[in-house]
Design an enzyme around this catalytic site. Structure first.
Site, short mmCIF file in Angstrom:
data_model
loop_
_atom_site.label_atom_id
_atom_site.label_comp_id
_atom_site.label_asym_id
_atom_site.label_seq_id
_atom_site.Cartn_x
_atom_site.Cartn_y
_atom_site.Cartn_z
N TYR A 1 -22.43 -24.83 44.15
CA TYR A 1 -23.35 -25.52 43.25
C TYR A 1 -24.61 -24.72 43.03
CZ TYR A 1 -26.48 -26.95 47.09
OH TYR A 1 -27.36 -26.95 48.13
N ARG B 1 -26.13 -16.14 41.12
CA ARG B 1 -25.84 -16.61 42.48
C ARG B 1 -24.57 -17.45 42.50
NH1 ARG B 1 -30.53 -19.68 45.69
NH2 ARG B 1 -30.03 -21.31 44.19
N ARG C 1 -3.83 -33.43 48.38
CA ARG C 1 -4.52 -32.84 49.51
C ARG C 1 -3.62 -31.86 50.27
NH1 ARG C 1 -5.65 -33.35 54.92
NH2 ARG C 1 -7.81 -32.88 55.50
N HIS D 1 -4.64 -27.98 52.45
CA HIS D 1 -5.78 -27.09 52.68
C HIS D 1 -5.73 -25.83 51.83
CE1 HIS D 1 -6.41 -29.74 56.06
NE2 HIS D 1 -7.55 -29.14 56.35
N LYS E 1 -23.60 -20.89 48.55
CA LYS E 1 -24.15 -22.21 48.22
C LYS E 1 -22.99 -23.19 48.04
CE LYS E 1 -28.13 -23.96 45.56
NZ LYS E 1 -28.91 -24.55 46.65
N GLU F 1 -33.97 -20.99 58.14
CA GLU F 1 -34.51 -21.56 56.89
C GLU F 1 -34.70 -23.04 57.11
OE1 GLU F 1 -31.75 -21.42 53.57
OE2 GLU F 1 -30.03 -21.50 54.90
N LEU G 1 -29.61 -19.03 52.83
CA LEU G 1 -29.34 -18.96 51.39
C LEU G 1 -30.35 -18.00 50.77
CD1 LEU G 1 -27.62 -20.43 49.11
CD2 LEU G 1 -29.82 -21.48 48.54
N1 PDD Z 1 -31.95 -26.34 47.71
N2 PDD Z 1 -32.03 -23.00 51.51
C1 PDD Z 1 -31.19 -24.04 51.31
C2 PDD Z 1 -30.27 -24.43 52.41
C3 PDD Z 1 -31.21 -24.72 50.07
O1 PDD Z 1 -30.38 -25.75 49.86
C4 PDD Z 1 -32.13 -24.32 49.07
C5 PDD Z 1 -32.16 -24.98 47.72
C6 PDD Z 1 -32.98 -23.24 49.33
C7 PDD Z 1 -33.96 -22.71 48.29
O2 PDD Z 1 -33.28 -22.03 47.26
P1 PDD Z 1 -33.87 -21.96 45.79
O3 PDD Z 1 -35.24 -21.40 45.90
O4 PDD Z 1 -32.94 -21.06 45.08
O5 PDD Z 1 -33.89 -23.37 45.23
C8 PDD Z 1 -32.89 -22.59 50.55
C9 PDD Z 1 -31.73 -26.97 46.43
C10 PDD Z 1 -32.98 -27.14 45.64
C11 PDD Z 1 -30.96 -28.24 46.63
O6 PDD Z 1 -30.04 -28.23 47.44
O7 PDD Z 1 -31.23 -29.23 45.94
#
Ligand code: PDD
Length: 281
Positions: A34, A53, A101, A103, A145, A177, A201
């Site tokens: 996503y 990304r 379903r 895997h 992501k 993070e 991320l």
């Molecule tokens: N979240 N780390 C994680 C685990 C994240 O889910 C996000 C973003 C970030 C920051 O990434 P960016 O600057 O590209 O938004 C770092 C988004 C906003 C969300 O899950 O809604």
């Protein structure tokens, strides 16, 4: 004009009326990827970075994207034109497809595209966040992501229950993070942030903050830092698409930062100027 819009494989309507097939692999496996971006003045900020990304995440998970980046951009803008103007959170995900379903990947099944749009009220960029620390028990592919966000959800809930804004993940002594943001520190005039390896991320806001540092002459270090360094930082900066870069004021009930407000103000001003410039009508 709709307030909240949902889109699924070409069908769209008011979000609360939209439904998806039970066999979409998102439900069984979280088998998808996503992006979330911010639209301002009808312009989706840093969309090229988000698309790049998404393509990278798809590549790592061997999800075949059946759109070009231009086609996906056009679909997102088409949907954006159907919602009320104003700041909008543009969220989209691609799942591996729809199948019984099992895997292993299904054969010959196209990927599914989901989009949701909702209005968003941006927070006060001067508000200092309250954080808690949480052991990072996620897997070793945090650079992708994916929809698999259970540890992030649990950590976000702990923060909410503590009356805080975010959770800081750490693997032992090393800060990685946050549950849904990146984290960086200012120390002795330098901006220090975890390298973009498989433990975090690669945040687009983080990258933009690094650019802003270069613009205003703040030296940067992409290296790991510890919980002790975090607690002793001159400033602690939390960054994400929806927040931009903001300061923390407290971690686990202890005051943090507050020693480099002027340096941060220059950085935030440079970031905001770029944001306004790139989303100008
Ligand atoms: N979240 N780390 C994680 C685990 C994240 O889910 C996000 C973003 C970030 C920051 O990434 P960016 O600057 O590209 O938004 C770092 C988004 C906003 C969300 O899950 O809604």
């Amino acid at each position: 004009m709709m307030k909240e819009l949902g889109y699924y494989n070409g069908q769209w309507g008011p979000l609360e009326t939209m439904t998806v097939p039970m066999n979409d692999r998102a439900g069984y496996f979280g088998d998808g990827i996503y992006e979330a971006a911010l639209a301002h003045n009808g312009v989706i900020f840093a969309l090229d970075d988000h698309l790049r990304r998404l393509w990278r995440s798809a590549d790592k998970l061997r999800i075949e994207l059946r759109w070009t980046q231009d086609e996906m951009r056009d679909i997102l803008y088409d949907m954006l034109s159907k919602v009320e103007p104003g700041d909008t959170l543009v969220y989209w995900q691609v799942t591996r497809g729809t199948a019984l379903r099992n895997h292993a990947f299904p054969n010959g099944v196209p990927a599914n595209l989901w989009i949701t749009l909702k209005p968003i009220t941006l927070g006060d960029p001067r508000h200092r966040l309250r954080l808690i620390t949480v052991e990072d028990t996620r897997f070793l592919h945090c650079d992708i992501k994916t929809l698999n966000l259970i540890p992030n959800v649990m950590a976000a809930q702990l923060a909410a229950e503590a009356g805080c804004d975010e959770s800081v993940f750490h693997r032992g002594e090393v800060v990685t993070e946050c549950a849904h943001s990146n984290i960086s520190i200012l120390k002795d005039g330098r901006f220090i942030t975890h390298p973009t390896d498989n433990y975090i991320l690669p945040g687009i806001t983080r990258a933009r903050l690094l650019d802003a540092c270069a613009e205003v002459g703040i030296p940067t270090e992409e290296r790991t830092f510890t919980l002790a360094e975090l607690m002793d930082a001159d400033e602690v900066i939390v960054s994400s698409t929806t927040k931009g870069g903001v300061l923390a004021g407290e971690i686990d009930g202890q005051a943090v930062g507050g020693r480099a407000e002027a340096v941060f103000a220059r950085l935030q001003a440079a970031y905001t100027a770029r944001y306004e410039r790139e989303t100008a009508k």
